[in-house]
Scaffold this motif. Structure first.
Motif, PDB file in Angstrom:
ATOM      1  N   TYR A  49     -23.524  46.870 -22.613  1.00 28.44           N
ATOM      2  CA  TYR A  49     -23.304  46.348 -23.961  1.00 28.44           C
ATOM      3  C   TYR A  49     -23.800  44.915 -24.126  1.00 28.44           C
ATOM      4  O   TYR A  49     -23.588  44.299 -25.171  1.00 28.44           O
ATOM      5  CB  TYR A  49     -21.815  46.447 -24.313  1.00 28.44           C
ATOM      6  CG  TYR A  49     -21.312  47.856 -24.165  1.00 28.44           C
ATOM      7  CD1 TYR A  49     -21.586  48.817 -25.137  1.00 28.44           C
ATOM      8  CD2 TYR A  49     -20.623  48.260 -23.014  1.00 28.44           C
ATOM      9  CE1 TYR A  49     -21.179  50.131 -24.990  1.00 28.44           C
ATOM     10  CE2 TYR A  49     -20.193  49.574 -22.869  1.00 28.44           C
ATOM     11  CZ  TYR A  49     -20.477  50.497 -23.852  1.00 28.44           C
ATOM     12  OH  TYR A  49     -20.065  51.801 -23.696  1.00 28.44           O
ATOM     13  N   GLY A  72     -13.404  40.449 -31.454  1.00 27.16           N
ATOM     14  CA  GLY A  72     -14.445  41.266 -30.861  1.00 27.16           C
ATOM     15  C   GLY A  72     -15.833  40.848 -31.301  1.00 27.16           C
ATOM     16  O   GLY A  72     -16.009  39.857 -32.020  1.00 27.16           O
ATOM     17  N   ASP A  96     -20.227  41.333 -24.830  1.00 29.07           N
ATOM     18  CA  ASP A  96     -19.216  42.169 -25.478  1.00 29.07           C
ATOM     19  C   ASP A  96     -18.175  42.541 -24.425  1.00 29.07           C
ATOM     20  O   ASP A  96     -18.418  43.369 -23.560  1.00 29.07           O
ATOM     21  CB  ASP A  96     -19.887  43.425 -26.045  1.00 29.07           C
ATOM     22  CG  ASP A  96     -18.917  44.394 -26.693  1.00 29.07           C
ATOM     23  OD1 ASP A  96     -17.688  44.179 -26.588  1.00 29.07           O
ATOM     24  OD2 ASP A  96     -19.383  45.383 -27.288  1.00 29.07           O
ATOM     25  N   THR A  99     -16.005  46.640 -25.934  1.00 34.38           N
ATOM     26  CA  THR A  99     -16.445  48.022 -26.157  1.00 34.38           C
ATOM     27  C   THR A  99     -16.349  48.875 -24.899  1.00 34.38           C
ATOM     28  O   THR A  99     -15.829  50.001 -24.933  1.00 34.38           O
ATOM     29  CB  THR A  99     -17.885  48.045 -26.697  1.00 34.38           C
ATOM     30  OG1 THR A  99     -17.945  47.271 -27.900  1.00 34.38           O
ATOM     31  CG2 THR A  99     -18.314  49.470 -27.003  1.00 34.38           C
ATOM     32  N   GLY A 102     -12.684  49.694 -24.298  1.00 29.63           N
ATOM     33  CA  GLY A 102     -11.889  50.324 -25.347  1.00 29.63           C
ATOM     34  C   GLY A 102     -10.813  49.427 -25.928  1.00 29.63           C
ATOM     35  O   GLY A 102      -9.822  49.916 -26.477  1.00 29.63           O
ATOM     36  N   GLN A 104      -8.954  46.866 -28.515  1.00 29.73           N
ATOM     37  CA  GLN A 104      -8.881  46.736 -29.954  1.00 29.73           C
ATOM     38  C   GLN A 104      -8.519  45.311 -30.343  1.00 29.73           C
ATOM     39  O   GLN A 104      -7.770  44.635 -29.643  1.00 29.73           O
ATOM     40  CB  GLN A 104      -7.838  47.697 -30.524  1.00 29.73           C
ATOM     41  CG  GLN A 104      -8.093  49.156 -30.221  1.00 29.73           C
ATOM     42  CD  GLN A 104      -9.387  49.659 -30.830  1.00 29.73           C
ATOM     43  OE1 GLN A 104      -9.709  49.340 -31.981  1.00 29.73           O
ATOM     44  NE2 GLN A 104     -10.147  50.431 -30.064  1.00 29.73           N
TER      45      GLN A 104
END
Length: 278
Positions: A49, A72, A96, A99, A102, A104
């Protein structure tokens, strides 16, 4: 005697149940009880990512790794900054941290998962990746972080060569080649590992919002003044009327174009000074 032993057993069971409820029912358990990972595992989570942007030309170029906030990797924030960095002549790496895991926004911004001290291992992974890129000058690297990302970078300076939480092992020389760190409106209080200061004497630029409603700017001011008193290479700017995320055009409720442009110019001068002098 048998009755007394039974009562002791029942009390022990109740105590164990209370401990289990306290630990597993506590909202911050995922931020504190972290399963350590190897550098290879962390790189495997992040590398797919990564987004790498480079200026025109052959290079090698100095490079800046960019660490997003707790919301994020928002494209309307990170992509314009990557474009700005490449116009300044730097390779930009957008990191990143969410991602591949997972994560949030709601969990991280609430503080119930993935504190900045755990994210320090991502700094080492990003720097290692940059050093392997042929278009990058591995001796001229910088780190740029926003909010949670700024917290992460200051904690990386605090851990230096020690093992950070979330990593199986220390990464001696993990900050090798880093000549500058820029932290926009970072978090500076406990449980930040940097709350009482940091070890690595890499030049730091802090860009703070005087009306910050998300982090305690006074805690950052106290920390920065302490670091200056300890002769750390640190400069900071305080934009007295600015709010958190004052540089994000996509947040019209917070965006302050005057402060945003001033901060960009200060950062441009800082990066040019630190990276060009090596």
């Amino acid at each position: 005697m048998k009755t007394l032993s039974l009562w002791k057993l029942l009390l022990l069971m109740l105590l164990l149940m209370a401990v289990a409820i306290a630990v597993y029912g506590w909202p911050y358990r995922n931020a504190i009880f972290v399963t350590p990972k190897s550098g290879e595992q962390i790189a495997a989570e992040l590398t797919p990512y990564f987004q790498l942007f480079k200026p025109e030309g052959k290079g090698p170029f100095p490079a800046v790794a960019v660490f997003h906030g707790c919301a994020g990797p928002e494209a309307d924030l990170s992509l314009p900054r990557a474009a700005w960095l490449t116009r300044q002549g730097y390779v930009a790496l957008l990191v990143d941290s969410f991602t591949g895991r997972g994560y949030q926004r709601s969990d991280v911004c609430s503080g119930t998962r993935f504190w900045g001290n755990q994210r320090v291992a991502d700094v080492y992974a990003a720097l290692s990746y940059l050093r392997d890129q042929p278009e990058v000058d591995g001796d001229n690297l910088a780190l740029l972080g926003y909010s949670h990302g700024g917290w992460t970078l200051l904690d990386a300076l605090a851990y230096d060569d020690e093992r950070p939480i979330g990593a199986l092992q220390a990464t001696p020389g993990g900050l090798r080649g880093v000549k500058a760190v820029v932290a926009y409106y970072p978090y500076c209080e406990f449980p930040a590992h940097s709350a009482t200061g940091w070890k690595a004497n890499i030049p730091v630029l802090g860009l703070l919002a005087g009306q910050d409603s998300v982090v305690d700017v006074e805690a950052c001011l106290r920390l920065f003044e302490r670091m200056q008193a300890e002769n750390k290479a640190l400069d900071y700017e305080l934009y007295a009327q600015a709010e958190h995320v004052f540089d994000a055009e996509s947040r019209p409720d917070y965006y302050d174009p005057v402060a945003a442009n001033k901060a960009l110019q200060v950062m441009a001068d800082f990066l040019e000074r630190q990276l060009a002098s090596n």
